[in-house]
Structures are given as structure tokens and as C-alpha cells.
Design an enzyme around this catalytic site. Structure first.
Site, PDB file in Angstrom:
ATOM      1  N   LYS A 205       0.840  -1.204   0.000  1.00  0.00           N
ATOM      2  CA  LYS A 205       0.000   0.000   0.000  1.00  0.00           C
ATOM      3  C   LYS A 205       0.878   1.258   0.000  1.00  0.00           C
ATOM      4  CE  LYS A 205      -2.905   3.215   1.057  1.00  0.00           C
ATOM      5  NZ  LYS A 205      -4.154   3.627   0.526  1.00  0.00           N
ATOM      6  N   CYS A 259      -2.726  11.189   1.841  1.00  0.00           N
ATOM      7  CA  CYS A 259      -2.046   9.931   1.509  1.00  0.00           C
ATOM      8  C   CYS A 259      -0.669  10.148   0.897  1.00  0.00           C
ATOM      9  CB  CYS A 259      -2.922   9.134   0.553  1.00  0.00           C
ATOM     10  SG  CYS A 259      -4.588   8.918   1.197  1.00  0.00           S
TER      11      CYS A 259
HETATM   12  N1  SAJ Z   1      -1.300  15.120  -8.239  1.00  0.00           N
HETATM   13  C1  SAJ Z   1      -0.376  15.781  -9.029  1.00  0.00           C
HETATM   14  N2  SAJ Z   1      -0.045  15.245 -10.245  1.00  0.00           N
HETATM   15  C2  SAJ Z   1      -0.609  14.078 -10.681  1.00  0.00           C
HETATM   16  C3  SAJ Z   1      -1.541  13.413  -9.872  1.00  0.00           C
HETATM   17  C4  SAJ Z   1      -1.862  13.950  -8.645  1.00  0.00           C
HETATM   18  O1  SAJ Z   1       0.163  16.826  -8.662  1.00  0.00           O
HETATM   19  O2  SAJ Z   1      -0.273  13.655 -11.797  1.00  0.00           O
HETATM   20  C5  SAJ Z   1      -1.638  15.647  -6.912  1.00  0.00           C
HETATM   21  C6  SAJ Z   1      -3.113  15.934  -6.727  1.00  0.00           C
HETATM   22  O3  SAJ Z   1      -3.481  17.175  -7.251  1.00  0.00           O
HETATM   23  C7  SAJ Z   1      -3.241  15.890  -5.210  1.00  0.00           C
HETATM   24  C8  SAJ Z   1      -2.256  14.786  -4.840  1.00  0.00           C
HETATM   25  O4  SAJ Z   1      -1.381  14.649  -5.953  1.00  0.00           O
HETATM   26  O5  SAJ Z   1      -2.843  17.103  -4.602  1.00  0.00           O
HETATM   27  C9  SAJ Z   1      -2.879  13.467  -4.490  1.00  0.00           C
HETATM   28  O6  SAJ Z   1      -3.948  13.177  -5.367  1.00  0.00           O
HETATM   29  P1  SAJ Z   1      -4.192  11.752  -6.037  1.00  0.00           P
HETATM   30  O7  SAJ Z   1      -5.392  11.840  -6.885  1.00  0.00           O
HETATM   31  O8  SAJ Z   1      -2.963  11.257  -6.660  1.00  0.00           O
HETATM   32  O9  SAJ Z   1      -4.419  10.761  -4.809  1.00  0.00           O
HETATM   33  P2  SAJ Z   1      -5.326  10.745  -3.465  1.00  0.00           P
HETATM   34  O10 SAJ Z   1      -4.479  11.209  -2.324  1.00  0.00           O
HETATM   35  O11 SAJ Z   1      -6.639  11.407  -3.655  1.00  0.00           O
HETATM   36  O12 SAJ Z   1      -5.561   9.159  -3.335  1.00  0.00           O
HETATM   37  C10 SAJ Z   1      -4.423   8.296  -3.315  1.00  0.00           C
HETATM   38  C11 SAJ Z   1      -4.653   7.194  -4.338  1.00  0.00           C
HETATM   39  N3  SAJ Z   1      -3.426   6.418  -4.516  1.00  0.00           N
HETATM   40  C12 SAJ Z   1      -2.937   6.090  -5.727  1.00  0.00           C
HETATM   41  O13 SAJ Z   1      -3.454   6.447  -6.773  1.00  0.00           O
HETATM   42  C13 SAJ Z   1      -1.718   5.230  -5.773  1.00  0.00           C
HETATM   43  C14 SAJ Z   1      -5.807   6.312  -3.880  1.00  0.00           C
HETATM   44  O14 SAJ Z   1      -5.963   5.215  -4.764  1.00  0.00           O
HETATM   45  C15 SAJ Z   1      -5.525   5.790  -2.461  1.00  0.00           C
HETATM   46  O15 SAJ Z   1      -6.565   4.975  -1.984  1.00  0.00           O
HETATM   47  C16 SAJ Z   1      -5.425   6.989  -1.554  1.00  0.00           C
HETATM   48  O16 SAJ Z   1      -4.302   7.770  -2.000  1.00  0.00           O
HETATM   49  C17 SAJ Z   1      -5.193   6.490  -0.140  1.00  0.00           C
HETATM   50  O17 SAJ Z   1      -6.143   6.444   0.633  1.00  0.00           O
HETATM   51  O18 SAJ Z   1      -4.067   6.058   0.170  1.00  0.00           O
END
Ligand code: SAJ
Length: 429
Positions: A205, A259
Site C-alpha cells: 500500500k 495519503c
Molecule cells: N497530483 C499531481 N499530479 C498528478 C496526480 C496527482 O500533482 O499527476 C496531486 C493531486 O493534485 C493531489 C495529490 O497529488 O494534490 C494526491 O492526489 P491523487 O489523486 O494522486 O491521490 P489521493 O491522495 O486522492 O488518493 C491516493 C490514491 N493512490 C494512488 O493512486 C496510488 C488512492 O488510490 C488511495 O486509496 C489513496 O491515495 C489512499 O487512501 O491512500
């Protein structure tokens, strides 16, 4: 006696409890907060997630889901409690996991299954939870099943992903693993993969989120390099991703949520081997300063200027502000402009004004403004969140005379030509 007792009715526990109930299990959702329990009993969901209210109502109305502020005996206990992050020590606070273990312990009987879903540092299930449960006199693996089964759902798409994502199940032995597989198999449509090692499941995870955080750090560094070469990072990343084995993520104003900015630290909590991963965290945390540098390059000193920050949710189309890059930027702007208050969006002592807008966030502690007044008289605009509402943002949309000289589009969502034609500099990250 209920079949399943879900401990903690937050972002993960509540949809999980409702899911099992909607698949005909007899479920009790337990939360220590009487307010949460009362609101749910009245059919009110205490956080914003598309489709969740109807999903929970269906579960409650069927009678399969009940909510309670007391733990009940159950064949399966699923722990979905928070594991807060201590910003100072960079460590997980396992108080809630320990408390859940202590609450389950007196109820546990031979043949029961205890599942930890909360995100935890590697080793927690076996080193922290197991000894507490074994105070019952029963043995994990032999008398009761004990498993780590991490949640992996994306906020904003929780119900769909709960069903469709692959699940990793790591029991302390084969019997434990099988007991949990039988349970999750009832609703999980994605592949269920198993390991007979709970620590491996915890580790998996964390490396999933660390992969994403580190990848975004690479994208952020690429964005800075592209800027120095006068090219578009977004175009370059898009073209690079045409290669079948390249999957660069998108740059932005930093990484938020509960996360990605946290799990890399959990991963290193019981090891001293974090290097690249820690550097990636620094790169991502440094993006707010990078935005400030861009603003200062255009506007000179920011003292006495007005900066409008559009988007304080941590990502697009959600109302969650945990570790929000927009709010981090606002705080850092206050610091560099010597604002005399730590209240976000208060006028600074230097006359600087930081105006915040977010159509998805409903937080009375934040001084959020309508978009018209946030943009009115702004010298600089920063788009910090990729909400759909900002996609067609145009210079004259909310104010007759847009005074901004720069818009920093950290999510690359506006139509650049509209802003350039209005004589406003556009800097995309
Ligand atoms: N972000 C970027 N660039 C990207 C993708 C995201 O800057 O290309 C930023 C987003 O804007 C945000 C942050 O990253 O600020 C996190 O967003 P996210 O959509 O990547 O993830 P979370 O935190 O909403 O959810 C993540 C997910 N993990 C993965 O995709 C590996 C989700 O599946 C998990 O269940 C969740 O963490 C968790 O609970 O751990």
C-alpha cells in the site's frame, strides 16, 4: 450479533460498511463520535463524496446497516480508523489503531477475523495490533484470523473503486488470508491478490502511494527544467508518455491529501533507508515556493499586492482541504509578505491581500470569497486546483476590468490565448 463490525465511519469505513450491508451482510458501523453516529442515524453523511449519501441511505433503509457508538461482538471486525501524521516527527500516530484493538479484544472469540484496513507503517499489524488482541488469551492465526487489507480507493470515486480495484490481502497465515478473501470476494470485482505476510500488504500500500508521489516529483522537476528551456512541460510529458513504458505524472503546485504526502514517511518509519523518496517529498513541498518565485519575478515584491488563489481543495472536484497545496501557498505567501496574522486570507501587515476561492470547499474556518471579489483588483492569480469550474475561466468573466498582470496556471487548465490576448502573462507549471 452482527456479522461485521466496522470500526471508524470515515472516508473508508462508512462506504465499506454500506457496501457489505448492500451485499446483504448484517453490519454494525461503530464510531467513537456520537455526533457522527447521530447524524448517520438521521440519514446525514458527514463528508462530501459523490453518490455516498444514497448508497448509505440504501444500506440503512434495508435494515442491514445499523450505526452505534458501542462496539459489538461480530464474526468480522474491520478497522478503518485514522492514522494521523505527526508533522514534527514525521511518524504515524497509532493511538486509534491501538484503541480499536483494545475495544475488540474483550469481544474476540475463536473463529473470528480481525482485519486492519487503515494505512500503517510496515510491521504494525503484527507488532502493534496482534499483541493487544492476544491479551484475550487467544492466538492470532490459530484461534482467530488476523489480516491487513489496505484500502486503495480514490476520494471522489470511492464507491466505484471499492468494488473495482484489485485488493491485496495479507494474513498472518494462510487460514487468516483465506478467511478475509471469502469476505471481500462477496463484492470486490477487481482481482484479489494474496500474501501470507501482513507486513508485505502494509508495504505494498505504501509503495503504491510513494510511486505516485515520487513520479509527481519527477514531473515537477521536469516542469522547472522545461520552463528554463522555454518549452511546455505538459506537451513534453504528453509526448514522452507515448512511449509504451513511460508513464510520467503531471506537475502542479505540490502534492496534497492525506495519503501521498504522508505515506512515504510511513514507509521509512521503521527503517533508515529513505533517500530518493525523501528528496522527492522535498521537491513536491518546494512547489509552493516555486509559485511564489514566479509571482515575484513578474510582480517584484509582493508586499502590498493582492494575490487571488483559486482552489484550496487538495485536488480537483473534491471539497477536502487536507494538506492542500493552495492553503500551503497562502500560508507561505503570508510569511514572505510579513503578514501579521496567521489567519488565511487576512490582510497582511504589509497591506498584502491573499484572497481565496473554492466552489467545493465549505469550511467556516477559512475566509473564502466569491470568485468576483477574489479576482477584483488582484495583481496575480494562481489556479491551485483543477476544479471543472476553472476550466473556462476567462479574464473578463467575473470582472469588467481585470487588473492582474499574471496568472499562474499550476494545473494547466485555462485557455492560454484568452489571457494572453487580454495582455495578461500566463505561466503554466
Ligand atoms: N497530483 C499531481 N499530479 C498528478 C496526480 C496527482 O500533482 O499527476 C496531486 C493531486 O493534485 C493531489 C495529490 O497529488 O494534490 C494526491 O492526489 P491523487 O489523486 O494522486 O491521490 P489521493 O491522495 O486522492 O488518493 C491516493 C490514491 N493512490 C494512488 O493512486 C496510488 C488512492 O488510490 C488511495 O486509496 C489513496 O491515495 C489512499 O487512501 O491512500
Amino acid at each position: 450479533m452482527s456479522t461485521i463490525c466496522v470500526h471508524g465511519l470515515g472516508y473508508i469505513g462508512l462506504p465499506t460498511a454500506a457496501m457489505f450491508a448492500n451485499y446483504d451482510y448484517d453490519v454494525v458501523g461503530y464510531d467513537t463520535s456520537t455526533e457522527v453516529v447521530n447524524r448517520l442515524s438521521d440519514g446525514e453523511v458527514h463528508f462530501d463524496e459523490p453518490g455516498l449519501r444514497a448508497f448509505v441511505t440504501q444500506a440503512l433503509d434495508s435494515g442491514n446497516l445499523t450505526v452505534s457508538d458501542e462496539v459489538e461482538p461480530a464474526k468480522y471486525h474491520i478497522i478503518c480508523v485514522p492514522t494521523p501524521f505527526d508533522d514534527e516527527t514525521k511518524e504515524a500516530d497509532l493511538t486509534y489503531v491501538e484503541a480499536a484493538g483494545r475495544e475488540i479484544m474483550p469481544h474476540i472469540r475463536t473463529g473470528d477475523t480481525v482485519i486492519l484496513e487503515s494505512t500503517v507503517p510496515p510491521g504494525t499489524t503484527v507488532d502493534v495490533l496482534q499483541p493487544i488482541l492476544e491479551e484475550s488469551g487467544l492466538n492470532a492465526g490459530n484461534d482467530f484470523a488476523m489480516v491487513h487489507c489496505p484500502e486503495t480507493v480514490l476520494p471522489g470515486n470511492i464507491i466505484t473503486e471499492l468494488q473495482q480495484n484489485a485488493r491485496i490481502i495479507g494474513g498472518v497465515n494462510g487460514v487468516s488470508t483465506e478467511a478475509a478473501v471469502r469476505l471481500y470476494d462477496s463484492f470486490v470485482e477487481g482481482e484479489i491478490r494474496t500474501t501470507e505476510n501482513a507486513t508485505t500488504a502494509e508495504f505494498v500500500k505504501l509503495i503504491q502511494n510513494t510511486f505516485r508521489d515520487t513520479n509527481i516529483a519527477l514531473a515537477n522537476e521536469i516542469a522547472k527544467l522545461a520552463c528554463d528551456y522555454g518549452i511546455s512541460s505538459r506537451e513534453a510529458i504528453d509526448l514522452a508518455n507515448q512511449h509504451p513504458r513511460v508513464d510520467l505524472h503531471q506537475p502542479g503546485p505540490g502534492v496534497g491529501g492525506h495519503c501521498l504526502p504522508i505515506d512515504p514517511w510511513f514507509l521509512g518509519q521503521n527503517s533508515d533507508k529513505l533517500e530518493l523518496i525523501e528528496l522527492a517529498r522535498e521537491v513536491n513541498d518546494g512547489m509552493s515556493q516555486y509559485v511564489i518565485d514566479i509571482l515575484e519575478e513578474e510582480l517584484g515584491s509582493l508586499a502590498g499586492k493582492k494575490i487571488a488563489i483559486l482552489g484550496v481543495a487538495y485536488k480537483g472536484n473534491v471539497g477536502d482541504t487536507r494538506k492542500s497545496p493552495g492553503l500551503k501557498l497562502a500560508r507561505e505567501l503570508q510569511e514572505v509578505t510579513n503578514a501579521d496574522s496567521d489567519v488565511i486570507a487576512a490582510d497582511g501587515g504589509s497591506g498584502t491581500e491573499i484572497a481565496l476561492h473554492d466552489p467545493h470547499v465549505n469550511d467556516q474556518t477559512l475566509d473564502l470569497e466569491p470568485i468576483e471579489s477574489a479576482l477584483d483588483g488582484a495583481d496575480g492569480i494562481v489556479i491551485a486546483t483543477d476544479h471543472d469550474e476553472y476550466e473556462d475561466l476567462a479574464p473578463d468573466q467575473y470582472c469588467d476590468n481585470n487588473t492582474a498582470s499574471i496568472i499562474v496556471d499550476s494545473r494547466a487548465i485555462v485557455d492560454v490565448s484568452k489571457w494572453k490576448n487580454a495582455g495578461i502573462n500566463v505561466q503554466t507549471i
